[in-house]
Design an enzyme around this catalytic site. Structure first.
Site, short mmCIF file in Angstrom:
data_model
loop_
_atom_site.label_atom_id
_atom_site.label_comp_id
_atom_site.label_asym_id
_atom_site.label_seq_id
_atom_site.Cartn_x
_atom_site.Cartn_y
_atom_site.Cartn_z
N PRO A 1 21.37 19.99 20.91
CA PRO A 1 22.66 20.70 20.78
C PRO A 1 23.89 19.82 21.00
CG PRO A 1 21.72 21.17 22.92
CD PRO A 1 20.69 20.33 22.20
N GLY A 2 23.73 18.54 21.40
CA GLY A 2 24.90 17.67 21.47
C GLY A 2 25.12 16.97 22.79
N LYS B 1 23.64 14.29 24.27
CA LYS B 1 23.69 12.82 24.19
C LYS B 1 24.81 12.37 23.26
CE LYS B 1 18.84 12.24 25.43
NZ LYS B 1 18.56 13.67 25.68
N GLU C 1 21.51 16.47 12.71
CA GLU C 1 20.47 17.45 13.06
C GLU C 1 19.86 17.98 11.78
OE1 GLU C 1 17.71 19.58 14.40
OE2 GLU C 1 18.90 18.45 15.86
N ASP D 1 16.31 10.52 19.82
CA ASP D 1 15.81 11.41 20.87
C ASP D 1 14.83 12.36 20.18
OD1 ASP D 1 15.66 12.49 23.48
OD2 ASP D 1 16.99 14.12 22.88
N CYS E 1 11.58 13.75 26.03
CA CYS E 1 11.61 14.49 27.29
C CYS E 1 10.18 14.86 27.67
CB CYS E 1 12.51 15.72 27.22
SG CYS E 1 12.08 16.89 25.91
#
Length: 456
Positions: A115-116, A118, A140, A184, A237
């Site tokens: 959603p932003g 990083k 995205e 990511d 993650c």
């Protein structure tokens, strides 16, 4: 989730003793942290309740002792801070360690950005390091997540960030264009088990293998867009070595790279063979892995794409350029996108043109509004931009309830004596919106898709 399989992977990654600590921590509540926007404030908002603790690897990061209602905080909606896990902020620290002296415009791609968190972290770092001399492409691929990303970028208010929606393979059309790429990548999400029950339900050894293969595809697809000698920051993650060190080693051997992870020693952060791993119980936040690869040179053809071209000219109403030049602290190049005026920093206009011609672009520059009878009808993005000049519009300080009413998209009335016309609304000195003051009432210009849905 097969507990024995997961536990075995955890022990492989961290050792038996640390694995037991992590397993116990996974039974606890997830942590909460925020990161301040240095170009709007470096003072903690009073609306964020609880005792602050500093994030060791991020000077703007704060760990909260409890989770407040961010939805009912006007400071959150105005981009004063971003809610981001403290472990996730470690990727920003690794990114900052890699920033050298820029030569020309520094071009960065955040490949899997929604959603932003990083993206906004890197935007602040790049702004402090390069001034206007950077371009950050925030991409995205999932269309249902692009709107959230674009809204968060607009709230953060940096005009040098572009939001795109493209498959990683689309960036291969820009060979050698980017100096740094952050991937990511989507993963099995082991590090988010405390925050996402769905991640726990979906976890399996088979899913780990599927994620690992998908991550390899993403890296291979975007690799041509990285210049020779450029840096790729790889993060997940999750905990297991297959998606982390295993994929970094694969990329190094298969794609042509050397492992270039910098030294970033902090308590609780574990050095792995290729990068760093963070886990609950060892650090205050959730799970995160990060490593850096440097692309080995030798492909001269790959560098041709790094050249930029002149920006395309686009028609705009007479007087728009002069009008918008007076509004910003940067020198804008003005374009017209379907009747909406867009202001982009002149330093990166050529680079923006390359991106918008090559990949699907959701937003770029600052959405300023439209001209009506020779006057600007301002867009909320203009008011939220961090580089709008002070007093560019009449500003009116409001109380919290008025701010929430605006964000709920209710009708509001300003005090008598406030000039009629377009007025920027502020709360505790921070701009959060814009209305057209008609005297007896106001036209609320808050976008419908951003309105607070719950009761205020």
């Amino acid at each position: 989730m097969k507990e024995d399989t997961f536990t075995g992977m955890l022990r492989d990654a961290f050792g038996s003793n640390r694995a037991e600590i992590i397993l116990e921590a996974l039974k606890e509540e997830a942590s909460t942290a925020i990161r301040l926007n240095p170009f709007k404030t470096e003072t903690e908002p009073e609306t964020v309740k609880g005792t602050f603790g500093n994030v060791p690897w991020c000077r703007l990061g704060r760990i909260l002792s409890e989770r407040p209602s961010f939805t009912l905080d006007p400071a959150f909606h105005s981009g004063v801070y971003y809610v981001q896990d403290s472990s996730s902020m470690f990727v920003g620290q690794v990114f900052r360690e890699m920033l050298g002296k820029p030569e020309g415009v520094l071009k960065v791609l955040d490949l899997c950005a929604a959603p932003g968190g990083k993206t906004t972290d890197m935007a602040s770092s790049l702004r402090e390091h390069c001034g206007n001399g950077f371009l950050l492409v925030s991409n995205e691929v999932m269309s249902n997540r692009c709107g959230i990303l674009a809204d968060n970028v607009a709230r953060w208010g940096d005009p040098n960030v572009i939001v795109t929606s493209a498959d990683p393979s689309a960036f291969a059309k820009l060979p050698g264009f980017f100096d740094i790429i952050l991937t990511d990548v989507p993963c099995s999400g082991e590090g988010m088990f405390r925050k996402d029950e769905e991640a726990v339900r979906q976890w399996s050894g088979e899913n780990v293998e599927l994620c690992c293969a998908r991550q390899k595809r993403i890296l291979a697809d975007v690799w041509p867009a990285l210049k020779d000698g450029g840096l790729l920051v790889y993060s997940t993650c999750t905990f297991n070595t297959k998606e982390n060190d295993g994929n970094v080693e694969w990329a190094s051997e298969t794609l042509g790279a050397e492992i270039a992870t910098p030294e970033c020693g902090f308590p609780g952060v574990l050095r792995t063979g290729c990068g760093y791993s963070l886990a609950p119980g060892l650090v205050p936040g959730e799970g995160q892995y990060c490593a850096v690869l440097r692309k080995i040179g030798g492909n001269a053809a790959g560098q041709r794409g790094s050249r930029t071209s002149r920006p395309e000219k686009s028609g705009k109403p007479d007087g728009a350029e002069k009008l918008l030049k007076s509004l910003f602290t940067f020198d804008p190049v003005v374009s017209d996108r379907n009747g909406t005026l867009i202001a982009s920093p002149a330093e990166i206009a050529a680079e923006i043109a390359v991106i918008t011609r090559t990949v699907r672009t959701i937003s770029s520059g600052v959405k300023c509004g439209c001209l009506k009878n020779g006057k600007l009808v301002p867009d909320e993005d203009l008011i939220l931009n961090a580089f709008l000049r002070e007093n560019a519009f009449e500003e009116v300080e409001t109380d919290r309830q008025t701010a929430l009413s605006y964000l709920h998209r209710d009708g509001i009335v300003l005090d008598a004596g406030i000039p009629k016309g377009y007025v920027a609304l502020t709360w505790r000195g921070i701009r959060y919106g814009v209305v057209n003051n008609l005297g007896n009432r106001c036209n609320n210009l808050h976008p419908m898709n951003r309105r607070i849905l719950r009761s205020i």
